[in-house]
Design a protein around this motif. Structure first.
Motif, PDB file in Angstrom:
ATOM      1  N   VAL A 111       2.084   6.794  -6.778  1.00  0.00           N
ATOM      2  CA  VAL A 111       1.010   7.697  -7.202  1.00  0.00           C
ATOM      3  C   VAL A 111       1.374   9.146  -6.887  1.00  0.00           C
ATOM      4  O   VAL A 111       1.164  10.051  -7.703  1.00  0.00           O
ATOM      5  CB  VAL A 111      -0.321   7.298  -6.550  1.00  0.00           C
ATOM      6  CG1 VAL A 111      -1.387   8.362  -6.794  1.00  0.00           C
ATOM      7  CG2 VAL A 111      -0.794   5.944  -7.077  1.00  0.00           C
TER       8      VAL A 111
ATOM      9  N   ASP B 239       0.823  -1.212   0.000  1.00  0.00           N
ATOM     10  CA  ASP B 239       0.000   0.000   0.000  1.00  0.00           C
ATOM     11  C   ASP B 239       0.855   1.259   0.000  1.00  0.00           C
ATOM     12  O   ASP B 239       0.561   2.231  -0.715  1.00  0.00           O
ATOM     13  CB  ASP B 239      -0.939   0.006   1.209  1.00  0.00           C
ATOM     14  CG  ASP B 239      -1.938  -1.140   1.181  1.00  0.00           C
ATOM     15  OD1 ASP B 239      -2.145  -1.718   0.095  1.00  0.00           O
ATOM     16  OD2 ASP B 239      -2.515  -1.461   2.239  1.00  0.00           O
TER      17      ASP B 239
ATOM     18  N   VAL C  19       2.447   1.723  -3.441  1.00  0.00           N
ATOM     19  CA  VAL C  19       1.484   2.291  -4.381  1.00  0.00           C
ATOM     20  C   VAL C  19       1.296   3.780  -4.116  1.00  0.00           C
ATOM     21  O   VAL C  19       1.291   4.612  -5.036  1.00  0.00           O
ATOM     22  CB  VAL C  19       0.139   1.542  -4.296  1.00  0.00           C
ATOM     23  CG1 VAL C  19      -0.936   2.252  -5.111  1.00  0.00           C
ATOM     24  CG2 VAL C  19       0.300   0.096  -4.757  1.00  0.00           C
TER      25      VAL C  19
ATOM     26  N   GLN D 295       0.131  -9.131  -2.051  1.00  0.00           N
ATOM     27  CA  GLN D 295      -0.148  -8.029  -2.952  1.00  0.00           C
ATOM     28  C   GLN D 295      -1.331  -7.216  -2.414  1.00  0.00           C
ATOM     29  O   GLN D 295      -1.807  -7.456  -1.310  1.00  0.00           O
ATOM     30  CB  GLN D 295      -0.437  -8.544  -4.368  1.00  0.00           C
ATOM     31  CG  GLN D 295       0.810  -8.886  -5.169  1.00  0.00           C
ATOM     32  CD  GLN D 295       1.611  -7.639  -5.552  1.00  0.00           C
ATOM     33  OE1 GLN D 295       1.195  -6.494  -5.313  1.00  0.00           O
ATOM     34  NE2 GLN D 295       2.776  -7.845  -6.147  1.00  0.00           N
TER      35      GLN D 295
ATOM     36  N   LEU E 271      -3.800  -2.638  -6.886  1.00  0.00           N
ATOM     37  CA  LEU E 271      -2.876  -1.940  -7.774  1.00  0.00           C
ATOM     38  C   LEU E 271      -3.607  -1.062  -8.787  1.00  0.00           C
ATOM     39  O   LEU E 271      -2.975  -0.446  -9.642  1.00  0.00           O
ATOM     40  CB  LEU E 271      -1.979  -2.946  -8.500  1.00  0.00           C
ATOM     41  CG  LEU E 271      -1.156  -3.889  -7.607  1.00  0.00           C
ATOM     42  CD1 LEU E 271      -0.180  -4.698  -8.450  1.00  0.00           C
ATOM     43  CD2 LEU E 271      -0.422  -3.131  -6.515  1.00  0.00           C
TER      44      LEU E 271
ATOM     45  N   VAL F 274       5.499  -4.554 -10.664  1.00  0.00           N
ATOM     46  CA  VAL F 274       5.384  -4.530  -9.212  1.00  0.00           C
ATOM     47  C   VAL F 274       5.560  -5.947  -8.663  1.00  0.00           C
ATOM     48  O   VAL F 274       4.730  -6.833  -8.919  1.00  0.00           O
ATOM     49  CB  VAL F 274       4.023  -3.970  -8.763  1.00  0.00           C
ATOM     50  CG1 VAL F 274       3.927  -3.962  -7.238  1.00  0.00           C
ATOM     51  CG2 VAL F 274       3.814  -2.571  -9.319  1.00  0.00           C
TER      52      VAL F 274
ATOM     53  N   LEU G 119      -2.445   2.568  -9.568  1.00  0.00           N
ATOM     54  CA  LEU G 119      -1.282   2.768 -10.425  1.00  0.00           C
ATOM     55  C   LEU G 119      -1.696   2.910 -11.890  1.00  0.00           C
ATOM     56  O   LEU G 119      -1.186   3.771 -12.611  1.00  0.00           O
ATOM     57  CB  LEU G 119      -0.306   1.600 -10.280  1.00  0.00           C
ATOM     58  CG  LEU G 119       0.347   1.445  -8.900  1.00  0.00           C
ATOM     59  CD1 LEU G 119       1.196   0.178  -8.850  1.00  0.00           C
ATOM     60  CD2 LEU G 119       1.199   2.668  -8.566  1.00  0.00           C
TER      61      LEU G 119
END
Length: 321
Positions: free
Chosen positions: A92, A85, A88, A121, A124, A106, A127
């Protein structure tokens, strides 16, 4: 088989490791030119001395990121427990500093850092929304992975590597509007590691009514490889493909026969079935049928091995745990 080596290249560029914490970071003149490599930013997955977003902040300070074309996210701290998180969020937040970014991967994480099915994971989707000019997007690890239904105008290649791909991800990709997508590569995996999709979830790909630019379709590393091939034998999408990849899975004579006796495949430039459980005689028939038409055929059984326990035969995908 496990994944033991990091990506050598990505988005057509050689991968280059940005120096880790404690390593001397050379000045910009001693680093590769920003647009000549795929930059890998990673930290130790166990007991890291810094968080991934801290390493990324050092990268932003050291490299002219306005010229960076490809970025590879390696391990973040405790990848077996923590979703990316913060990774990401950091990417961003830096989108305006990465206007030339066209390739993003990723989770370039190898077995010593976390086995593929133990990588945690997350969502996503932000992104893909933050980088509308991406042409290539890849991810490794299906545990907890979320990809939303979306429209992306420029994405040409999408790769999702997993030991078990959730059906929710497969359905989201199938429902997405990706008009420029040329190459779709999904590692479906096994139910033991969360791969719960079935052939019905793949029907939008088979129908050929979506993904109008698609030239390469890889639905592989699957325990349902025979069923996938049986569906592909009459799937409309096959007629407009250049490459078909059904490798790395539990493919037997049943699935291979379906392909061989189904619709013509002689228009393909490549058919990949490597890592399979197909008999030698049928592998020979595939090669003798397709290679004279100019199709590159890979029927190598590779390291596929069977185990037998109390009369029950066990077969395995190439990359599971």
């Amino acid at each position: 088989m496990t994944i033991g080596s990091h990506l050598d290249e990505f988005h057509g560029l050689p991968a280059f490791d940005f120096p880790g914490v404690g390593e001397e970071v050379p000045d910009a003149s001693a680093l590769p030119t920003p647009d000549s490599v795929a930059w890998r930013v990673a930290v130790d997955s166990y007991d890291s001395d810094e968080q991934w977003e801290e390493a990324f902040a050092r990268f932003l300070a050291a490299v002219d990121t306005a010229r960076v074309r490809a970025l590879v996210v390696g391990a973040w701290s405790d990848v077996y427990d923590n979703a990316p998180d913060e990774v990401v969020g950091a990417l961003v937040a830096a989108r305006d500093r990465l206007p030339a970014l066209r390739g993003l991967f990723v989770g370039d994480i190898v077995m010593e850092e976390a086995e593929i099915s133990w990588i945690t994971q997350g969502d996503l989707g932000p992104l893909l929304e933050a980088f509308p000019d991406l042409e290539e997007f890849g991810v490794r690890g299906g545990n907890g992975l979320v990809l939303p239904v979306l429209r992306h105008e420029r994405l040409r290649r999408l790769t999702v590597e997993s030991g078990g791909l959730p059906a929710t991800v497969v359905r989201a990709v199938a429902a997405s509007d990706l008009p420029a997508l040329v190459d779709l590569d999904l590692w479906l995996g096994t139910s033991e590691y969360g791969g719960d999709c079935d052939v019905a979830d793949l029907e939008p790909f088979f129908a050929g009514t979506r993904l109008p630019a698609l030239e390469r379709l890889a639905l592989h590393n699957s325990e349902i490889q025979d069923a996938v091939c049986a569906a592909l034998a009459s799937a409309p999408v096959v007629a407009r493909l250049k490459e078909l990849d059904v490798s790395m899975g539990v493919l037997t004579d049943d699935g291979a026969t379906a392909l061989l006796t189904g619709q013509p495949l002689t228009h393909l430039t490549k058919l990949d079935l490597h890592h399979n459980y197909v008999s030698e005689a049928l592998r020979k028939r595939l090669t003798e049928t397709l290679e004279p038409a100019g199709v590159e055929v890979d029927t190598d059984p590779d390291d596929a091995e069977e185990d037998e326990d109390d009369g029950e035969v066990w077969r395995f995908v190439a990359v599971g745990e």
